[in-house]
Design an enzyme around this catalytic site. Structure first.
Site, short mmCIF file in Angstrom:
data_model
loop_
_atom_site.label_atom_id
_atom_site.label_comp_id
_atom_site.label_asym_id
_atom_site.label_seq_id
_atom_site.Cartn_x
_atom_site.Cartn_y
_atom_site.Cartn_z
N ASP A 321 -61.84 -9.16 -6.65
CA ASP A 321 -61.09 -9.53 -5.45
C ASP A 321 -60.90 -11.04 -5.28
OD1 ASP A 321 -60.48 -7.00 -4.72
OD2 ASP A 321 -61.92 -6.85 -3.07
N TYR A 408 -59.45 -2.43 2.31
CA TYR A 408 -60.66 -2.83 3.01
C TYR A 408 -60.48 -4.17 3.71
CZ TYR A 408 -63.57 0.73 0.73
OH TYR A 408 -64.13 1.90 0.32
#
Length: 702
Positions: A321, A408
């Site tokens: 990420d 998320y």
């Protein structure tokens, strides 16, 4: 001759133009401050000037502060007149090549420019991801595939996925494009459109591969709703109202990016890749009458999320990420009174867009004093007359940022305590919070006020795989996940976070000490006890000595200053109190694990090296594990009584379950840095507790 005169004229014109971008006053600017909007603009102009004769478009993949050398920062700290040069590190793409450029902002020139020759590609930009998805939505064969499935193209939303590396000798800069069907829901990730492979070439800006392999079922929209305003009875319990106001303001001072609170002094920064950054954290010692160094720099270096489905449509889903998408690029504005309490102060962040221009991330960070209801310390002398009792309530300072990366939300917390402890935390969250009625906003009272914890928590929306199953009895093979709803498999996956922690415990010369707890037999015949435990200390000499997998063996890990002792003769230090300590379950020869070798150990220690910043390397997209934390530590450098960096990897194995659907309740963990023989005695022994203030109608129903 004419061309020379023309070039000279252009150069003088550029110099004149640069003078229109005044920089902020160096006297007020901290050497570790993130780049300002004016500096981003200046960097853009300097880089474009250097390539003004090149016909190809240049894209800015990453622009961030190129940190000054540590000693230069320390010299500035002692003598603010000695200002280190302000420099920016820039990753660009030009003519299908990656350039690693250092721009000297102080001299307004390119200090260095190197073409990256290694494996992997730089951080993705938001603009090129948006362009890739728009390309797909306008692509004829894709429209035909949607029509074949009976789907309305106006209800289709597409996202991006990196492709990883699986042994290819030559890699192209490409993305895969997953798409979702939003008819009847906003929870798009729970309605994936599978069976189609779409590859977009980012350098050519075209769809390079398209395969409509199969038609897979799309889960129903009805059970995916999570917004309170769209829920139907029966409802869950009503939570009590909460007051989050402090009587005397925020409780800290903020001067630029420097925070002073209680006995702490620290600096907060923002970066496109790693998000929030804590620097130069020091704590005031009441006994020594001075601030003492604790941490020079700390941040989340990388986050690795491999999914456990090896099938055609899923095997490549192994996200990094930070290095691929960027916590700072995906930072979202924090909502007052919901993301952060009423006493919070907010800070904007800035990053460079694809064209190099500054992009504002409003309310990217909030800072607040937390009154958690916990106890700082207490004791009751029950045997004494009158039952002597002393209690101190816990109060702490929290620095928070939220990054939304796909399905998320990551809530990233740093919590500082007057006791000297630093707790690092993250929550993965997807929330829909109630608004505060305007009539009561001045009271700081909320129907639903999310304050959060400093622990690491996992929540949000699962990444799911559509299937034909409606009951587990129908599953006859490994489904690689749990049936969490009809036609919906929540795929198993991991979350591994690596923290970069450059601790300078009372100075930058530190050592890493392992304190093993060992059982001993009682050889004294004078008492009936047969055993006891004691400690055996071991100082790591080299990097290999400091590679540690945390397991059931009792051990305490600390960074100590071997050159500083307490009055009683103990070396001053800080110890790591670990949280979740999962180890990778992928085989060592699996390609995602090769790329994420920083997960091989929970603890690493390296000698400080300015160029070693990110555990998975500089260019993570399709990287091959040849320039990362494992590679660096394989040199087995000396780390005793050196300026060293602690790298801590914590992890979760996520075995999905029905309670994770449609939004997961938070699963929490965390870790802490805690003083060990750093002070002469309890540093909060003499702390003055806050006065309790009663706010009228704080718990009254609206």
């Amino acid at each position: 001759m004419a061309s020379t005169v023309k070039l000279l004229f252009c150069f003088l014109l550029t110099i004149s133009f640069l003078s229109l971008f005044p920089l902020s006053s160096s006297a007020k600017q901290h050497p570790l401050d993130p780049l300002t909007p004016a500096e981003f603009n200046l960097v853009k102009i300097i880089v474009k000037r250097a390539y003004r004769l090149v016909p190809h478009n240049i894209t800015f993949q990453y622009v961030g502060l190129d940190e000054p050398e540590k000693q230069a920062v320390f010299l500035w700290q002692s003598n603010p007149a000695r200002i280190p040069h302000r420099r920016a590190r820039v990753f660009t793409r030009l003519n299908k090549q990656t350039h690693d450029i250092i721009v000297d902002i102080s001299t307004r020139s390119v200090f260095s420019d190197k073409i990256y020759q290694g494996n992997g590609f730089p951080l993705l930009t938001i603009e090129e991801q948006e362009a890739a998805t728009e390309l797909v939505l306008g692509y004829g064969p894709f429209k035909a595939s949607m029509k074949k499935r009976g789907l309305n193209i106006s209800d289709v939303v597409c996202s991006t996925s990196t492709v990883g590396w699986f042994g290819e000798k030559k890699s192209k800069r490409v993305l895969k494009i997953p798409c979702f069907y939003t008819e009847g829901t906003v929870n798009m990730y729970l309605r994936p459109i599978e069976g189609i492979t779409i590859v977009v070439d980012l350098d050519e800006i075209k769809i390079s591969e398209y395969h409509d392999r199969e038609i897979a079922p799309i889960p129903k929209p009805e059970p995916t709703e999570y917004r309170l305003s769209h829920m139907k009875p029966p409802f869950g319990p009503r939570m009590n109202n909460a007051a989050t106001v402090t009587a005397n303001g925020p409780g800290f001072t903020l001067d630029g990016h420097t925070i002073k609170w209680a006995n702490w002094n620290l600096h907060v920064g923002f970066d496109a890749r790693i998000g929030s950054v804590i620097s130069m954290a020091s704590i005031y010692d009441l006994e020594k009458h001075k601030y003492r160094q604790v941490m020079y720099r700390g941040y989340i270096s990388e986050l690795f999320i491999p999914y456990m489905d090896p099938s055609e449509g899923w095997y490549y889903i192994t996200y990094f990420d930070n290095g691929e998408f960027g916590f700072g690029l995906t930072a979202v504005p924090l909502e007052p009174l919901n993301d952060c309490p009423a006493n919070a102060v907010f800070m904007d962040g800035y990053y460079a867009g694809q064209d190099g221009s500054p992009v504002k991330s409003p309310n990217a960070i909030c800072i607040f004093e937390r009154h958690s209801g916990d106890i700082m310390w207490r004791h009751t002398e029950a045997e004494m007359p009158g039952h002597v009792r002393e209690v101190r309530p816990e109060v702490s300072l929290v620095v928070r940022m939220v990054a939304t990366v796909g399905n998320y939300d990551y809530i990233l917390d740093w919590e500082f305590k007057p006791s000297g402890s630093i707790k690092m935390g993250m929550e993965k969250l997807l929330l829909e919070s109630g608004k505060i009625p305007e009539s009561r906003a001045h009271q700081g009272v909320a129907d639903r006020t999310y304050i959060g914890t400093c622990n690491v928590g996992l929540t949000g929306v699962l990444e799911v795989k559509p299937v034909t199953y409606t009951n587990v009895d129908q599953i006859k093979e490994d489904a690689h996940g749990t049936l969490v709803a009809e036609n919906t498999i929540g795929v198993f996956h991991d979350h591994f976070l690596n923290y970069y922690l450059d601790l300078d415990i009372d100075g930058d010369a530190n050592s890493f000490v392992k304190t093993n707890l060992v059982t001993k037999r009682n050889t004294e015949a004078k008492t009936p006890r047969k055993s006891y435990w004691t400690v055996e200390r071991e100082t790591a000499k080299t990097e290999f000595d400091a590679r540690i997998v945390l397991d059931s063996k009792p051990v305490e890990l600390a960074l100590v200053n071997p050159n500083k002792k307490t009055k009683l003769g103990n070396h001053v230090g800080y110890r790591l109190v670990p949280g979740f300590a999962a180890s990778p379950l992928l085989t060592a020869d699996d390609y995602p694990q090769i790329r994420a070798a920083f997960t091989n150990y929970n603890v690493w220690v390296t000698p400080y090296n300015k160029s070693e910043k990110w555990a998975a390397g500089d260019h993570v997209d399709q990287s091959r594990g040849d320039d990362d934390l494992l590679t660096w530590t394989n040199r087995n450098r000396a780390i005793e009584n050196k300026d060293i960096v602690l790298w801590y990897t914590m992890g979760f194995h996520h075995v999905t379950c029905q309670e994770d659907f449609p939004v997961m309740p938070t699963v929490s963990g965390g870790f802490e840095l805690r003083p060990t023989n750093f002070f002469e005695y309890n540093p909060v022994l003499k702390v003055i507790p806050p006065k309790h203030v009663t706010w009228p109608n704080c718990t009254a129903k609206p």
